[in-house]
Write an enzyme that holds these catalytic residues in place. Sequence first.
Site, PDB file in Angstrom:
ATOM      1  N   TYR A 255      -9.447 -11.011  -6.888  1.00  8.91           N
ATOM      2  CA  TYR A 255      -8.254 -11.467  -8.148  1.00  8.91           C
ATOM      3  C   TYR A 255      -8.804 -12.560  -8.968  1.00  8.91           C
ATOM      4  CZ  TYR A 255      -5.752  -7.450  -5.844  1.00  8.91           C
ATOM      5  OH  TYR A 255      -5.481  -6.419  -5.068  1.00  8.91           O
TER       6      TYR A 255
ATOM      7  N   HIS B  98      -2.128   2.314  -5.920  1.00  7.33           N
ATOM      8  CA  HIS B  98      -2.827   1.076  -5.531  1.00  7.33           C
ATOM      9  C   HIS B  98      -2.727   0.134  -6.941  1.00  7.33           C
ATOM     10  CE1 HIS B  98      -4.376  -0.307  -1.864  1.00  7.33           C
ATOM     11  NE2 HIS B  98      -5.449  -0.939  -2.381  1.00  7.33           N
TER      12      HIS B  98
ATOM     13  N   ARG C 202      -0.187  -2.238  -6.766  1.00  5.81           N
ATOM     14  CA  ARG C 202      -0.322  -3.432  -5.670  1.00  5.81           C
ATOM     15  C   ARG C 202      -1.443  -4.685  -6.376  1.00  5.81           C
ATOM     16  NH1 ARG C 202      -1.151  -4.540  -0.017  1.00  5.81           N
ATOM     17  NH2 ARG C 202      -3.239  -4.844   0.510  1.00  5.81           N
TER      18      ARG C 202
ATOM     19  N   ARG D  16       0.873  -1.426  -0.122  1.00  2.56           N
ATOM     20  CA  ARG D  16       0.141   0.168  -0.051  1.00  2.56           C
ATOM     21  C   ARG D  16       0.888   1.250   0.006  1.00  2.56           C
ATOM     22  NH1 ARG D  16      -2.165  -3.225   4.188  1.00  2.56           N
ATOM     23  NH2 ARG D  16      -4.288  -4.276   3.650  1.00  2.56           N
TER      24      ARG D  16
ATOM     25  N   HIS E 100      -4.127  -9.136   3.716  1.00  2.00           N
ATOM     26  CA  HIS E 100      -5.545  -8.979   3.763  1.00  2.00           C
ATOM     27  C   HIS E 100      -5.919  -9.957   5.058  1.00  2.00           C
ATOM     28  CE1 HIS E 100      -6.118  -8.218  -0.844  1.00  2.00           C
ATOM     29  NE2 HIS E 100      -5.857  -7.183  -0.150  1.00  2.00           N
TER      30      HIS E 100
ATOM     31  N   LYS F 228      -2.191  -1.794   8.062  1.00  4.37           N
ATOM     32  CA  LYS F 228      -3.737  -1.474   8.621  1.00  4.37           C
ATOM     33  C   LYS F 228      -3.778  -1.981  10.010  1.00  4.37           C
ATOM     34  CE  LYS F 228      -6.544  -0.563   4.508  1.00  4.37           C
ATOM     35  NZ  LYS F 228      -7.643  -0.976   3.629  1.00  4.37           N
TER      36      LYS F 228
END
Length: 298
Positions: free
Chosen positions: A279, A244, A247, A148, A270, A172
């Site tokens: 994806y 992004h 990524r 990120r 994630h 995050k």
Amino acid sequence: MNWESYLKSYQSYLKIERGLSKNTIDNYTFDIERLCLFLSQNSISVSPITINEESLQQFIYAVSKEVNPRSQARIISGLKSFFSYLIFEDFRNDNPLELIESPKTGRKLPDTLAVEEIDAIISAIDLSSNEGERNRALLETMYGCGLRVSELVALKISDLFFDEGFIKITGKGNKQRFVPIGDLTQKYIEIYKNNVRTHLTIQKGFDDTLFLNRRGKQLTRAMIFTIIKDLTVKINLNKKISPHTFRHSFATHLLENGADLRSIQLMLGHESITTTEIYVHLDRKFLTEVINAYHPRK
């Protein structure tokens, strides 16, 4: 307490108890401040404890005229979280948004770049300048490790474990993960670190920050956007891309070349594999190849 007092209490909860990052907390805060502005502009005098479903419906209806369904859904989700916190702290007995449904948004497929397009963007960097060596290193790192933009600008020299072939990323919610880093990316980081960064006058507090601006401070997220935008204009790439996008391309290219979803999930950081599963929808051809390669009745 007024809205500001409840909001400060909520921010402390998000930071201390939930361990969320500043950017995430700012997003939650913005949603509540937007509600407060609406209430003020429409002379609706209510507190977080007395506000009801009707007032919130009015706010959401007003918001729906200004933002797309995806943003609207995010605002509703953020407000639901705030009122759930008030219930948790025994300030309220109910969540006034409980019966308010979010709009159907569908699943937005992320934009991606072809390997050739990424090569073209990086090749367009002017390496005759010190910023050029830095920009090549940071774009190679972002694409090579699937970072990120916030993770990229916060990367520390002490996070580099090149002997082991990993870098440590703080993602995050301040969750940490180790991501593999290839030899080529390591090479470009070393060139920048040893030949460019050492000649900068580094400001106090940024001694360990890897990527610095010409004033010796941490790069901003906006600067990364600008670097990428300028390069896409330079090569006449008619695509709307952002940091992004690198990524997304990292994950997509891994999947197309046979990587499993669980490995990609761990590298991207994630929390849920359902986030990574998006994806799979990018390349139907890949799914056909999986069936043909592995199913006994192909």
